[in-house]
Design a protein around this motif. Structure first.
Motif, PDB file in Angstrom:
ATOM      1  N   THR A  32      39.366 -13.964 -10.568  1.00  0.00           N
ATOM      2  CA  THR A  32      40.614 -14.590 -10.920  1.00  0.00           C
ATOM      3  C   THR A  32      40.456 -16.098 -10.858  1.00  0.00           C
ATOM      4  N   HIS A 122      45.372 -16.072  -4.786  1.00  0.00           N
ATOM      5  CA  HIS A 122      46.628 -15.987  -5.531  1.00  0.00           C
ATOM      6  C   HIS A 122      47.791 -16.402  -4.644  1.00  0.00           C
ATOM      7  N   GLU A 253      46.737 -17.191 -14.941  1.00  0.00           N
ATOM      8  CA  GLU A 253      48.052 -16.961 -14.354  1.00  0.00           C
ATOM      9  C   GLU A 253      49.166 -17.574 -15.201  1.00  0.00           C
TER      10      GLU A 253
END
Length: 396
Positions: A32, A122, A253
């Motif tokens: 990510t 995150h 994101e």
């Protein structure tokens, strides 16, 4: 080595523990996007690239690509940015060892883990997963930026059945984790901040990897598709092939569109892939896209750039820019020499990482690294490395 204080350990609560007892599981580096730097000093120093090789980690200046330092470590390690703009976690036999790319120093600070696995960044949290116990360790990301001789306090959510898995903590306290045991992995489970089950699914054989897209829609790969956890519900997206394995998610994101790797032949030898999967977390769709002839890649060869596009280093040596809405290659830039895929995934082969729209690509055959502008293809810098590069992580 200084290890995480066990006094920082918290049980998930009786409710969550009972839920996990009925559970199943997941697994590697999906990566990510890194969160924005929280350390002013680290950001001012500019980007750096950690490059793992057999027996050590090189620290490379992200602008000049000159080697800043060479830090010895174990024979094979993996690298993950911590998300704080200063550190990376190096997975070793001891656990998750904190690497300071600014000093630089491979510190003595270790989050103990018998089988250190995924690192997820995150929502201001950095989440570590131990495959040997299925325990999840959660740090406030910004607290890592200013460590001084000791790791900050962390919440530790105890697992039940050990498996190769991954967890993510959402901004409202929702905890989403994989389910499985030593015999296999089957799905995911989500509980709220109070330990109440929100959703569960066992429709994800071989669940592996995680990525969080726009609106905190979380995607997990399966051997026959993907699971999307969004707004408290789990949706199963089925592959177009009977065997359509997805193992890694490449996310932004700022976009609901996710690019994922895709394998449709369970008997395939080697690790070169020729298809990708596109998941739309809003429309809840999954599409398989075949790459043009001559373009293949491995799980280490895909990332997302600031524009939202995907960047892929192909076995043809070109950096291919991919529209995540259609899967179309919109540009191809010369980057490194053509290369052959590894026979084992741990073997050195080209790796890719991005910061903004700058993409870093290693060439294992020639022990070099190159930085390119993904939008224009301009080569910003090239550098020679004293060792054969394997995995990389950019911090900045």
């Amino acid at each position: 080595m200084t290890q995480l204080k066990r006094s920082a350990r918290f049980a998930v609560g009786a409710g969550v523990a009972a839920l996990l007892l009925t559970g199943c599981s997941t697994g590697s580096v999906a990566d990510t996007a890194d969160t924005a730097p929280t350390s002013t000093v680290a950001a001012a120093d500019g980007p750096r690239v950690a490059v793992a090789y057999e027996g050590g980690v090189l620290i490379v200046d992200g602008e000049t690509l000159e080697v800043v330092d060479d830090l010895p470590t174990e024979e094979f390690v993996r690298l993950n940015p911590a998300g704080d703009g200063r550190h990376a976690f190096v997975t070793t036999s001891e656990g998750f060892q904190l690497l300071d790319v600014r000093e630089p120093e491979l510190t003595d600070l270790v989050v103990e883990a018998a089988a250190a696995g995924h690192v997820v960044r995150h929502g201001g949290k950095t989440v570590l997963y131990d495959d040997a116990t299925s325990d999840t360790t959660i740090f406030d990301t910004e607290s890592l930026a200013d460590v001084d001789g000791a790791l900050p306090d962390a919440q530790i959510i105890e697992g039940v059945e050990a498996h190769h898995g991954v967890s993510v903590l959402l901004e409202d306290g929702t905890f989403v984790t994989t389910v499985g045991d030593a015999s296999g992995r089957s799905g995911i489970r989500a509980v709220d901040a109070d330990g109440t089950e929100i959703a569960t699914s066992a429709e994800c054989p071989g669940v592996h990897g995680e990525g969080t897209a726009q609106g905190e829609a979380v995607v997990f790969g399966c051997e026959n598709g993907a699971l999307v956890f969004d707004d408290g519900e789990i949706t199963k997206l089925t592959s177009p092939d009977e065997f359509g394995r997805i193992g890694n998610a490449y996310v932004s994101e700022n976009s609901p569109l996710v690019v994922m790797d895709y394998k449709d032949d369970p008997d395939m030898e080697g690790y070169l892939l020729t298809d990708i999967a596109l998941v739309d977390t809003e429309a809840k769709t999954l599409e398989k896209v075949e790459l043009p002839d001559g373009v293949s890649y491995t799980f280490r060869g895909v990332t997302r750039v600031e524009s939202g596009d995907a960047a892929l280093i192909g076995s043809d040596g070109k950096l291919h820019v991919i529209d995540p809405a259609t899967g179309a290659i919109t540009a191809s830039h010369d980057a490194i020499d053509a290369w052959e895929g590894p026979s084992e995934w741990q073997q050195p082969h080209p790796a890719i990482a991005a910061l903004g729209d700058v993409v870093y690509v290693t060439d294992s055959a020639n022990s070099t690294i190159v930085a390119l502008d993904a939008a224009t293809g301009e080569v910003l810098a090239t550098g020679e490395l004293p060792e054969v590069p394997n995995e990389i992580a950019v911090v900045g």
